[in-house]
Scaffold this motif. Sequence first.
Motif, mmCIF file in Angstrom:
data_model
loop_
_atom_site.group_PDB
_atom_site.id
_atom_site.type_symbol
_atom_site.label_atom_id
_atom_site.label_comp_id
_atom_site.label_asym_id
_atom_site.label_seq_id
_atom_site.Cartn_x
_atom_site.Cartn_y
_atom_site.Cartn_z
ATOM 1 N N UNK A 126 0.853 -1.191 0.000
ATOM 2 C CA UNK A 126 0.000 0.000 0.000
ATOM 3 C C UNK A 126 0.894 1.248 0.000
ATOM 4 N N UNK A 127 0.585 2.222 -0.843
ATOM 5 C CA UNK A 127 1.370 3.453 -0.887
ATOM 6 C C UNK A 127 0.451 4.620 -1.252
ATOM 7 N N UNK A 128 0.963 5.853 -1.024
ATOM 8 C CA UNK A 128 0.190 7.052 -1.376
ATOM 9 C C UNK A 128 0.999 8.034 -2.206
ATOM 10 N N UNK A 129 2.313 7.834 -2.309
ATOM 11 C CA UNK A 129 3.151 8.869 -2.927
ATOM 12 C C UNK A 129 4.119 8.347 -3.959
ATOM 13 N N UNK A 186 0.157 -7.842 -5.467
ATOM 14 C CA UNK A 186 -0.668 -6.707 -5.884
ATOM 15 C C UNK A 186 -0.203 -5.457 -5.157
ATOM 16 N N UNK A 187 -0.657 -4.310 -5.684
ATOM 17 C CA UNK A 187 -0.357 -3.026 -5.039
ATOM 18 C C UNK A 187 -1.648 -2.237 -4.929
ATOM 19 N N UNK A 188 -1.661 -1.320 -3.970
ATOM 20 C CA UNK A 188 -2.887 -0.553 -3.702
ATOM 21 C C UNK A 188 -2.514 0.891 -3.384
ATOM 22 N N UNK A 189 -3.310 1.828 -3.912
ATOM 23 C CA UNK A 189 -3.157 3.224 -3.487
ATOM 24 C C UNK A 189 -4.519 3.887 -3.318
ATOM 25 N N UNK A 190 -4.550 4.865 -2.423
ATOM 26 C CA UNK A 190 -5.740 5.702 -2.234
ATOM 27 C C UNK A 190 -5.661 6.940 -3.116
ATOM 28 N N UNK A 191 -4.498 7.134 -3.784
ATOM 29 C CA UNK A 191 -4.227 8.399 -4.476
ATOM 30 C C UNK A 191 -4.031 8.177 -5.983
ATOM 31 N N UNK A 192 -5.019 8.564 -6.793
ATOM 32 C CA UNK A 192 -4.916 8.331 -8.242
ATOM 33 C C UNK A 192 -3.722 9.048 -8.879
ATOM 34 N N UNK A 222 5.495 -0.213 -14.617
ATOM 35 C CA UNK A 222 6.809 -0.594 -15.163
ATOM 36 C C UNK A 222 7.151 -2.044 -14.845
ATOM 37 N N UNK A 223 6.619 -2.552 -13.737
ATOM 38 C CA UNK A 223 6.923 -3.934 -13.333
ATOM 39 C C UNK A 223 5.786 -4.892 -13.682
ATOM 40 N N UNK A 224 4.817 -4.410 -14.439
ATOM 41 C CA UNK A 224 3.711 -5.278 -14.862
ATOM 42 C C UNK A 224 2.840 -5.744 -13.709
ATOM 43 N N UNK A 225 2.754 -4.912 -12.653
ATOM 44 C CA UNK A 225 1.960 -5.303 -11.486
ATOM 45 C C UNK A 225 0.625 -4.571 -11.464
ATOM 46 N N UNK A 226 -0.403 -5.285 -11.078
ATOM 47 C CA UNK A 226 -1.711 -4.659 -10.940
ATOM 48 C C UNK A 226 -1.673 -3.648 -9.798
ATOM 49 N N UNK A 227 -2.165 -2.438 -10.035
ATOM 50 C CA UNK A 227 -2.321 -1.479 -8.931
ATOM 51 C C UNK A 227 -3.787 -1.125 -8.789
ATOM 52 N N UNK A 228 -4.353 -1.503 -7.674
ATOM 53 C CA UNK A 228 -5.743 -1.178 -7.398
ATOM 54 C C UNK A 228 -5.795 0.249 -6.841
ATOM 55 N N UNK A 229 -6.622 1.100 -7.457
ATOM 56 C CA UNK A 229 -6.780 2.473 -6.975
ATOM 57 C C UNK A 229 -8.191 2.636 -6.444
ATOM 58 N N UNK A 230 -8.314 2.983 -5.169
ATOM 59 C CA UNK A 230 -9.627 3.392 -4.639
ATOM 60 C C UNK A 230 -9.424 4.766 -4.019
ATOM 61 N N UNK A 231 -9.986 5.769 -4.674
ATOM 62 C CA UNK A 231 -9.786 7.166 -4.265
ATOM 63 C C UNK A 231 -10.593 7.454 -2.999
ATOM 64 N N UNK A 232 -9.887 7.789 -1.922
ATOM 65 C CA UNK A 232 -10.593 8.028 -0.654
ATOM 66 C C UNK A 232 -11.473 9.278 -0.713
ATOM 67 N N UNK A 233 -11.195 10.165 -1.689
ATOM 68 C CA UNK A 233 -12.019 11.374 -1.807
ATOM 69 C C UNK A 233 -13.451 11.063 -2.256
#
Length: 184
Positions: A6-9, A30-36, A46-57
């Motif tokens: 999980x990351x935001x930046x 998998x990877x996850x961020x709250x920040x589109x 770049x690493x071919x990994x799925x990043x799930x984005x759910x915008x907390x806003x």
Amino acid sequence: MRIVVFFSGTGTNLESIIHNQKKYGYEVCACFTNNPQAGGIHICEDHGLECKVIDNNHFTDRVEYDKEIDLYLNSIEPDFIILAGYMRIFSSCLVDNWEGQIVNIHPSLLPKYPGLNTHQRALDAGDKYHGTTIHFVTSELDDGPIIRQESFEIEPSDDPNSLMDKIKEIEHRIYPETISFLNK
Ligand code: GRF
């Protein structure tokens, strides 16, 4: 061992965790961020990994937001949830559901300086040492059992930016290695 990051930046820790997968024998599933807008999204691509984005806003209620995260986590069933610059606090229902499986890295020698601006606060206090902490997550901010810390001596020439650089260099080295020591 399968982990979700999980990351935001910017995601420099994310990058080192991905980069060291083979060396340390874990899998970033998998990877996850709250920040589109998070720079780390490009690192995932770049690493071919799925990043799930759910915008907390898009959510007014933190518990409702965390229920979405819980659904997502149930769909991927990771062994560990690794927070790497994830700038939100988990509600207690989420922490309870994944107890002992959520790990964070925080740029201070906890229990000193939970929260933000840790480098400036260490300088303002005239601290001799600064460092970083890897710990299990509870629903309290930057709290929870400490897994590992590493410190260094603050030099007279240091400012918040140089401290941040020194800390990130340490984090990029110790976070992947520490993840490899986690046991489900
Ligand atoms: C790291 O210093 C970490 O300790 C803190 O947030 C920062 C994230 O940096 N929780 P990056 O996005 O991995 O570069």
